[in-house]
Design a protein around this motif. Sequence first.
Motif, PDB file in Angstrom:
ATOM      1  N   UNK A  81    -155.153 -44.690  35.071  1.00  0.00           N
ATOM      2  CA  UNK A  81    -155.637 -44.515  36.181  1.00  0.00           C
ATOM      3  C   UNK A  81    -154.728 -44.772  37.382  1.00  0.00           C
ATOM      4  N   UNK A  82    -155.046 -45.657  38.483  1.00  0.00           N
ATOM      5  CA  UNK A  82    -154.197 -45.748  39.364  1.00  0.00           C
ATOM      6  C   UNK A  82    -153.561 -47.030  39.287  1.00  0.00           C
ATOM      7  N   UNK A  83    -153.595 -47.606  38.238  1.00  0.00           N
ATOM      8  CA  UNK A  83    -152.619 -49.059  37.636  1.00  0.00           C
ATOM      9  C   UNK A  83    -151.549 -48.640  37.036  1.00  0.00           C
ATOM     10  N   UNK A  84    -150.500 -49.436  37.545  1.00  0.00           N
ATOM     11  CA  UNK A  84    -149.461 -49.266  36.970  1.00  0.00           C
ATOM     12  C   UNK A  84    -149.171 -50.459  35.725  1.00  0.00           C
ATOM     13  N   UNK A  85    -148.979 -49.810  34.459  1.00  0.00           N
ATOM     14  CA  UNK A  85    -148.988 -50.712  33.254  1.00  0.00           C
ATOM     15  C   UNK A  85    -148.048 -50.564  32.467  1.00  0.00           C
ATOM     16  N   UNK A  86    -147.020 -49.954  32.920  1.00  0.00           N
ATOM     17  CA  UNK A  86    -145.776 -50.024  32.216  1.00  0.00           C
ATOM     18  C   UNK A  86    -144.559 -49.364  33.183  1.00  0.00           C
ATOM     19  N   UNK A  87    -143.394 -49.693  32.607  1.00  0.00           N
ATOM     20  CA  UNK A  87    -142.405 -49.271  33.726  1.00  0.00           C
ATOM     21  C   UNK A  87    -141.043 -49.047  32.689  1.00  0.00           C
ATOM     22  N   UNK A  88    -140.214 -48.399  33.022  1.00  0.00           N
ATOM     23  CA  UNK A  88    -138.685 -48.532  32.456  1.00  0.00           C
ATOM     24  C   UNK A  88    -137.772 -47.877  33.515  1.00  0.00           C
ATOM     25  N   UNK A  89    -136.318 -48.059  33.179  1.00  0.00           N
ATOM     26  CA  UNK A  89    -135.234 -47.208  34.156  1.00  0.00           C
ATOM     27  C   UNK A  89    -134.247 -46.629  33.310  1.00  0.00           C
ATOM     28  N   UNK A  90    -134.425 -45.072  33.722  1.00  0.00           N
ATOM     29  CA  UNK A  90    -133.770 -44.170  32.784  1.00  0.00           C
ATOM     30  C   UNK A  90    -132.518 -44.101  33.711  1.00  0.00           C
ATOM     31  N   UNK A  91    -131.066 -44.184  32.908  1.00  0.00           N
ATOM     32  CA  UNK A  91    -129.727 -43.744  33.605  1.00  0.00           C
ATOM     33  C   UNK A  91    -129.317 -42.622  33.096  1.00  0.00           C
ATOM     34  N   UNK A  92    -129.221 -41.259  33.595  1.00  0.00           N
ATOM     35  CA  UNK A  92    -128.721 -40.170  33.205  1.00  0.00           C
ATOM     36  C   UNK A  92    -127.438 -40.436  32.427  1.00  0.00           C
ATOM     37  N   UNK A  93    -127.078 -39.414  31.698  1.00  0.00           N
ATOM     38  CA  UNK A  93    -125.802 -39.629  30.943  1.00  0.00           C
ATOM     39  C   UNK A  93    -124.594 -39.819  31.890  1.00  0.00           C
ATOM     40  N   UNK A  94    -123.617 -40.627  31.509  1.00  0.00           N
ATOM     41  CA  UNK A  94    -122.498 -41.382  32.204  1.00  0.00           C
ATOM     42  C   UNK A  94    -122.852 -42.123  33.349  1.00  0.00           C
ATOM     43  N   UNK A  95    -123.876 -42.467  33.578  1.00  0.00           N
ATOM     44  CA  UNK A  95    -124.427 -43.344  34.740  1.00  0.00           C
ATOM     45  C   UNK A  95    -124.615 -44.819  34.309  1.00  0.00           C
ATOM     46  N   UNK A  96    -124.870 -45.004  33.147  1.00  0.00           N
ATOM     47  CA  UNK A  96    -125.095 -46.369  32.517  1.00  0.00           C
ATOM     48  C   UNK A  96    -123.859 -47.537  32.903  1.00  0.00           C
ATOM     49  N   UNK A  97    -124.596 -48.438  33.560  1.00  0.00           N
ATOM     50  CA  UNK A  97    -123.568 -49.508  33.977  1.00  0.00           C
ATOM     51  C   UNK A  97    -123.133 -50.399  32.494  1.00  0.00           C
ATOM     52  N   UNK A  98    -123.228 -49.951  31.255  1.00  0.00           N
ATOM     53  CA  UNK A  98    -122.835 -50.502  30.232  1.00  0.00           C
ATOM     54  C   UNK A  98    -122.016 -49.442  29.399  1.00  0.00           C
ATOM     55  N   UNK A  99    -120.881 -50.182  28.643  1.00  0.00           N
ATOM     56  CA  UNK A  99    -120.085 -49.374  27.873  1.00  0.00           C
ATOM     57  C   UNK A  99    -120.864 -48.364  26.674  1.00  0.00           C
ATOM     58  N   UNK A 100    -120.854 -46.999  26.694  1.00  0.00           N
ATOM     59  CA  UNK A 100    -121.391 -46.174  25.926  1.00  0.00           C
ATOM     60  C   UNK A 100    -120.660 -44.898  25.840  1.00  0.00           C
ATOM     61  N   UNK A 129    -139.927 -45.051  16.678  1.00  0.00           N
ATOM     62  CA  UNK A 129    -139.574 -43.972  17.474  1.00  0.00           C
ATOM     63  C   UNK A 129    -138.266 -42.976  17.063  1.00  0.00           C
ATOM     64  N   UNK A 130    -137.610 -43.628  15.911  1.00  0.00           N
ATOM     65  CA  UNK A 130    -136.510 -42.825  15.276  1.00  0.00           C
ATOM     66  C   UNK A 130    -135.213 -43.430  15.911  1.00  0.00           C
ATOM     67  N   UNK A 131    -135.325 -44.477  16.652  1.00  0.00           N
ATOM     68  CA  UNK A 131    -134.145 -44.951  17.260  1.00  0.00           C
ATOM     69  C   UNK A 131    -133.273 -45.739  16.081  1.00  0.00           C
ATOM     70  N   UNK A 132    -132.002 -45.725  16.180  1.00  0.00           N
ATOM     71  CA  UNK A 132    -131.400 -46.303  15.054  1.00  0.00           C
ATOM     72  C   UNK A 132    -130.369 -47.347  15.550  1.00  0.00           C
ATOM     73  N   UNK A 133    -129.843 -48.474  14.962  1.00  0.00           N
ATOM     74  CA  UNK A 133    -128.974 -49.424  15.220  1.00  0.00           C
ATOM     75  C   UNK A 133    -127.713 -48.811  15.446  1.00  0.00           C
ATOM     76  N   UNK A 134    -127.022 -49.020  16.245  1.00  0.00           N
ATOM     77  CA  UNK A 134    -125.555 -48.638  16.901  1.00  0.00           C
ATOM     78  C   UNK A 134    -124.783 -49.907  17.276  1.00  0.00           C
ATOM     79  N   UNK A 135    -124.535 -50.744  16.255  1.00  0.00           N
ATOM     80  CA  UNK A 135    -124.049 -52.145  16.550  1.00  0.00           C
ATOM     81  C   UNK A 135    -122.647 -52.207  17.170  1.00  0.00           C
ATOM     82  N   UNK A 136    -121.904 -51.097  17.137  1.00  0.00           N
ATOM     83  CA  UNK A 136    -120.642 -51.029  17.926  1.00  0.00           C
ATOM     84  C   UNK A 136    -120.923 -51.084  19.402  1.00  0.00           C
ATOM     85  N   UNK A 137    -121.927 -50.693  19.852  1.00  0.00           N
ATOM     86  CA  UNK A 137    -122.300 -50.593  21.165  1.00  0.00           C
ATOM     87  C   UNK A 137    -123.197 -52.010  21.732  1.00  0.00           C
ATOM     88  N   UNK A 138    -123.310 -53.011  20.918  1.00  0.00           N
ATOM     89  CA  UNK A 138    -123.982 -54.270  21.334  1.00  0.00           C
ATOM     90  C   UNK A 138    -123.278 -54.840  22.367  1.00  0.00           C
TER      91      UNK A 138
END
Length: 164
Positions: free
Chosen positions: A57-76, A131-140
């Motif tokens: 409805x008009x209530x915020x019940x969830x959130x996330x932040x999406x970083x487009x390719x190559x904008x992530x502040x973490x090594x990927x 949802x089909x996500x798989x562990x990629x421990x090399x990016x921990x």
Amino acid sequence: MTHVRPMRIDERDAVRSLLTDAYRPYANDLTPAMHEYYLAGVLDLDDGGDAIVAMAGDKVVGTARLFPPDRAPVPLPAGWAWVRAVAVHPSAQGTGAGRALMAYCATRTTGALALHTMDFMPSAVRLYERLGYERVPEWDIQVGMESGFPAEEQFLAIAYALVR
């Protein structure tokens, strides 16, 4: 029904409140100083990610932040997008809001979509794996090391990716 869209500027306070409520249960899994440090990063809506919201409805019940390719502040790997601070308000958990947020993020990128979570967040891990996500421990990531926290206060952010 949950609708996902970009966050509006007038929803910043609601999103910050939701994030605080959603991450509060993890305070006991970290030292007070580490929880404060981690929560500050989660609450930073100006970190370069595109904030999105799940609406009931008009209530915020969830959130996330999406970083487009190559904008992530973490090594990927090059070309990977990253999502962080995925949260559903405790009162809306189990309604499909988390699934809707992740589906929205997946449709906004054509390559791999990565995220980090923690082993003390088992419901999040189950969602991502379903949802089909798989562990990629090399990016921990060892959280806290970059800020000089003692080793006993640091924790491992475990990496998952939806590789297409």
